[in-house]
Scaffold this active site. Sequence first.
Site, PDB file in Angstrom:
ATOM      1  N   SER A 110      46.872  45.551  39.093  1.00 30.96           N
ATOM      2  CA  SER A 110      45.560  45.581  39.750  1.00 30.96           C
ATOM      3  C   SER A 110      45.647  45.822  41.255  1.00 30.96           C
ATOM      4  O   SER A 110      44.608  45.948  41.902  1.00 30.96           O
ATOM      5  CB  SER A 110      44.812  44.277  39.478  1.00 30.96           C
ATOM      6  OG  SER A 110      45.521  43.172  39.982  1.00 30.96           O
ATOM      7  N   LYS A 117      38.973  36.538  41.878  1.00 30.40           N
ATOM      8  CA  LYS A 117      39.282  37.454  42.987  1.00 30.40           C
ATOM      9  C   LYS A 117      38.123  37.549  43.977  1.00 30.40           C
ATOM     10  O   LYS A 117      38.324  37.550  45.197  1.00 30.40           O
ATOM     11  CB  LYS A 117      39.631  38.837  42.432  1.00 30.40           C
ATOM     12  CG  LYS A 117      40.935  38.866  41.645  1.00 30.40           C
ATOM     13  CD  LYS A 117      41.194  40.234  41.046  1.00 30.40           C
ATOM     14  CE  LYS A 117      42.519  40.248  40.287  1.00 30.40           C
ATOM     15  NZ  LYS A 117      42.793  41.563  39.664  1.00 30.40           N
TER      16      LYS A 117
END
Length: 795
Positions: free
Chosen positions: A674, A717
């Site tokens: 990611s 996140k």
Amino acid sequence: MTERLIPIIPIRDGIIFPHTDAVLTFGRPKSLSALETSFQHERIVCFVLQKNSKLNDPSPSDLYSIGTLSRIERMIKTEGEINAHVKGLARVKILSFEEHESFLLARVVEIPEVVDNNEEIKALSNHLTNEFRRAMNLGKPADFLVFMNIMSETSPAEFSDLLASVLDLKVNERQQLLEITNVKTRLEKITELLAKEIKVLELERRIANKTQERFEKGAREAMLRERLRTIEEELNKENGEETSETREYFVKIKAANMPKEVEEKAKKEVKRLGQMNQFNPESAYIRNYLDWLVSLPWSTKSKSKTDIKGAEKILNDDHYGLEKVKERIVEYLAVHKLAGSIKGPILCFVGPPGVGKTSLGKSIAHSLGRKFVRVSLGGIRDEAEIRGHRRTYVGALPGRIIQGIKDAGTKNPVFMLDEIDKVGADFRGDPSSALLEALDPEQNNSFSDHYLEVPFDLSDVLFVATANMLDTIPPALRDRLEIIHFAGYTHEEKFHIAKAHLLKKQQANHGLKDEHIVITDEALRDVIHHYTREAGVRNLERRIATIFRKAAKMVAQGSKAKITVTPKNLSKFLGPVKFSSTIIEKKDEVGMSTGLAWTEAGGEILFIEVALMPGKGQLTLTGQLGDVMKESCQAALSYIRARASSFGLADSFFHKLDVHVHVPEGAVPKDGPSAGTAITTALVSALTKIPVKRTVGMTGEVTLRGRVLEIGGVKEKVIAAHRAGLKTVILPKDNKKDIEDVPKEVKNDLKFYFVSHMDEVLQLALAKPIPSPKTTTQVSYSRPVLRSPHTHPVD
């Protein structure tokens, strides 16, 4: 006192007292020579105890100085030995040894007895006579002639020596008595020693009596039971009636309200027990098996609550947040209320430690009005722990599921299978495979336990499993579970949990009251931000407990002032700050981008640094990167090289440069795809000398064509980006659906862009547009150089 020259005969472990007779056996050469010489003359010898009984030829220094002058009454010679009947005459002291070839010869002098013929000595003698008679009654062994001599009228000195000769004493204690010349002192010492011996005799008698009573009672009961059994068998043989034991089991079987096939099995076992001798070892196994059958709740159910609002209130009171989980439980209740019955779903709570998975199971049971059973599966490697052991094994028992049902006392408890991801497998079988039947709603209405050997209906049980990760759960077992993810708590959620639950709990545990201490909201937030880093609240609770412990110490020492914990004095309670939040850079930097990462402790921001150096096209990766993250760096560089002209770079730029990609906090392992967008952005920034906006954070996997792919952990996140002070978050387009899980207060402070290609990321992340290429290359590309973002920011 006249000195006499007397043969000395050492003895190993026996003492001859004056006024006593004894038969001794001698075999050492010097002892034999002394006996024969003395027997031919006056028949007088002196027996002296040697200090070390193991010495075969003792020297004068190895002997005590006090001995017994004795007369040899009779002597019989055998092959190599002499048996002698001797009589003790008086105590003597050895003055000196004379030289002699065949045996020890010494000059001795008789030691006179110190006797006070007063009333006290007489009283001591009478007391000792009674005590000795008591000892004999308790079983003390003694020669009849000695007993008669002790009981007869004798002088105090002779009486004391006779008693000393029959006491059960060690050799050194006998020597001490021989050396006591004062008769009164000797009688007092004998009184003390005889009292100890009587205590030992009494204890032995008591133990023997108890043992005898226990044996007689057991034998009597066994005999009576056997008689009763024989009588019952004779009385009931013709009529086919049961014994009292089998009759009791039949009553219990009827009361248990078992299914028909189970009842038939139980009655068959009862009949076997009735035909079996009680001393048959198998009868105990059958009784244990029947006890399990009749104690299981075959038809007993807890009455489930159908108050939806009440259950919802209980869930909200016990746990802050976790809205999806609560909503799922309320849905279950609603279906149960409308349908009347429903096969229990197998819920599986998956999330990091300390987020309330286990405690939520208790709240579910409370809201449903059911019993709660918890079984920890961590470390289990034996299939029999789940399905039970066969009855043929010694100490066999049902598995943990049946044991839990029995403990609950109902057939519809909330059954928590804790740590289901930590079940192992070895040569004893695979416990996770044994769970397949129990956790399948289509099969568990006839769950088979190896011990019971009859089916048990588990369809009414609400199974709840917990796990920290799904990877270690076998696919077949995972398919039977309804997965509910616990994403971890935000800082705001932790604050409310601590305020509503943890503070009150720890304050009560430490015996403190509101007038003793108060923790301000600002201090509590500082504890969350700077002293814990976790997805759950366990460490937060430990830090709060530390504060209350120190406060309790101050109160116990007499402090009267109310303790107020503020951000300024927090370090006095918890020490220096443990964690500092990763803050965004102070200015836009070239070759540095901000990525977003997921960890078990929640989300974090991740800085990607790129340095360019003259070289030959070598790529260096540091920061303890995993294989997947290294591949993301290589893919990002390949994407840039393939589109060099689009970024205003020469086709051969890479052959003259070395590229170094570093992710700070090198001691922490990092992996995953990611970070692709952040790595690519940092590389483009370093190569084009265009700074990256410091307030922009990004996440997403990048392909060689520049496509941005979906990633996980969006909620954590985004929360990390908000905590670090970022203003803009770039996410893959396919992750737009995950924004619903982000708290409102976080969404209101951030702008979100959803992209599908790296061109859009660069347009948003770089401080200024990439200049148009001055020269064209021979390679043509089908897509435009850069595109404007096709989505608008979401506030």
